[in-house]
Scaffold this motif. Structure first.
Motif, PDB file in Angstrom:
ATOM      1  N   ASN A 160      25.532   8.878  13.114  1.00 19.96           N
ATOM      2  CA  ASN A 160      26.226   7.684  13.606  1.00 19.96           C
ATOM      3  C   ASN A 160      27.537   8.115  14.267  1.00 19.96           C
ATOM      4  O   ASN A 160      28.341   8.836  13.655  1.00 19.96           O
ATOM      5  CB  ASN A 160      26.497   6.734  12.436  1.00 19.96           C
ATOM      6  N   LYS A 161      27.767   7.706  15.502  1.00 18.63           N
ATOM      7  CA  LYS A 161      28.952   8.143  16.247  1.00 18.63           C
ATOM      8  C   LYS A 161      30.247   7.653  15.612  1.00 18.63           C
ATOM      9  O   LYS A 161      31.304   8.267  15.771  1.00 18.63           O
ATOM     10  CB  LYS A 161      28.856   7.658  17.688  1.00 18.63           C
ATOM     11  N   THR A 162      30.166   6.554  14.899  1.00 19.20           N
ATOM     12  CA  THR A 162      31.376   5.990  14.296  1.00 19.20           C
ATOM     13  C   THR A 162      31.688   6.629  12.949  1.00 19.20           C
ATOM     14  O   THR A 162      32.817   7.072  12.692  1.00 19.20           O
ATOM     15  CB  THR A 162      31.219   4.466  14.102  1.00 19.20           C
TER      16      THR A 162
ATOM     17  N   ASN B 132      29.886   9.235  11.553  1.00 18.44           N
ATOM     18  CA  ASN B 132      29.453  10.632  11.526  1.00 18.44           C
ATOM     19  C   ASN B 132      28.464  10.918  10.381  1.00 18.44           C
ATOM     20  O   ASN B 132      28.295  12.057   9.966  1.00 18.44           O
ATOM     21  CB  ASN B 132      30.656  11.576  11.411  1.00 18.44           C
TER      22      ASN B 132
END
Length: 270
Positions: free
Chosen positions: A35-37, A39
């Motif tokens: 998840n980019k937010t 991690n």
């Protein structure tokens, strides 16, 4: 395989690695999506160790040529993919079992795959290999391992398969008993409930071992019933008459054999 649930990705890796050990290949970790937010990982993929191809063009940082081992990858597409659910569990959502290369048949060679190296050094593995007779002379355990692997494969298709192995002290097989789910179900449904006579057709293969050709449950032991049985056996076996038949000294069976198998030698069991 699809829908299998694990508490952690490591549990899934160990499960797939155990599966790979039985089937004769090694595995490796391939992709992890985060998840980019937060991690946090939400998807992971484990593949056959022959997946893809190595990049043979890249040299060292100083430009010197690297010494490379022979590339043994074949772009195999066998893999397992797990994803993280809302309940924080990991489940299998994609799986491919087909390999484009020959699997490793020998247990000792399977353990040379890197993913099985740790297991190979463990006491559990050494104990297992001792049970399978891998330390015995003349490769006693090789055929036995193949038999156990066959039953393990069948268990994936038939959860009601039953088998048990009786071993000698040296780990070699003494007695082996098995029955598939269909046979066990028929036994419960018919043999016990209706008390129907059971008629098995046995033969002998080129190793002088008994082979079960077919089975039947009959209403009675009258000549007409045996004629019906033999006629359908003949249809099932491509109208190929048996060369010889050995039976009990039953007059109804003898008369049925004379009518349906007139050229077959009929002998009585002593």
């Amino acid at each position: 395989m699809i829908g299998q649930v694990f508490d952690t990705p490591d549990d899934a890796y160990e499960f797939y690695n155990g599966y790979a050990f039985l089937y004769g290949f090694g595995i490796r970790k391939c992709a992890t999506h985060k998840n980019k937010t937060t991690n946090e990982a939400y998807l992971r993929k484990y593949v056959c160790n022959k997946e893809g191809f190595k990049d043979l063009k890249c040299d060292g940082s100083a430009g010197e040529a690297k010494k490379r081992r022979r590339d043994l990858r074949t772009a195999c597409e066998a893999f397992i993919q797990i994803s993280k659910g809302k309940d924080v569990k990991w489940s299998v959502d994609a799986f491919t079992s087909a390999h484009n290369h020959k699997l490793t048949a020998s247990p000792t060679k399977v353990m040379k795959h890197r993913s099985h190296g740790k297991f190979h050094r463990s006491l559990v593995c050494k104990s297992l290999m001792l049970e399978l007779g891998e330390q015995q002379k003349h490769y006693k355990g090789r055929e036995f391992y193949g038999l156990i692997k066959h039953f393990q494969d069948k268990l994936l298709e038939d959860r009601d398969l039953y088998f048990v192995v009786d071993l000698f002290d040296d780990g070699s097989p003494r007695n082996i008993f098995w029955a598939n789910g269909r046979s066990r179900n028929l036994y419960i449904k018919f043999t016990n409930k209706f008390m129907m006579p059971f008629a098995p057709f046995f033969g002998v293969n080129h190793h002088r071992q008994s082979v079960l050709f077919a089975s039947a449950l009959l209403e009675n032991e009258k000549q007409a019933t045996f004629e019906w049985l033999f006629e359908n056996f003949l249809k099932c076996m491509f109208d190929k008459h048996p060369l010889a038949i050995i039976t009990d000294q039953d007059k109804a069976i003898g008369n049925a054999i004379k009518r349906v198998f007139p050229k077959t030698r009929h002998r009585f069991r002593s």
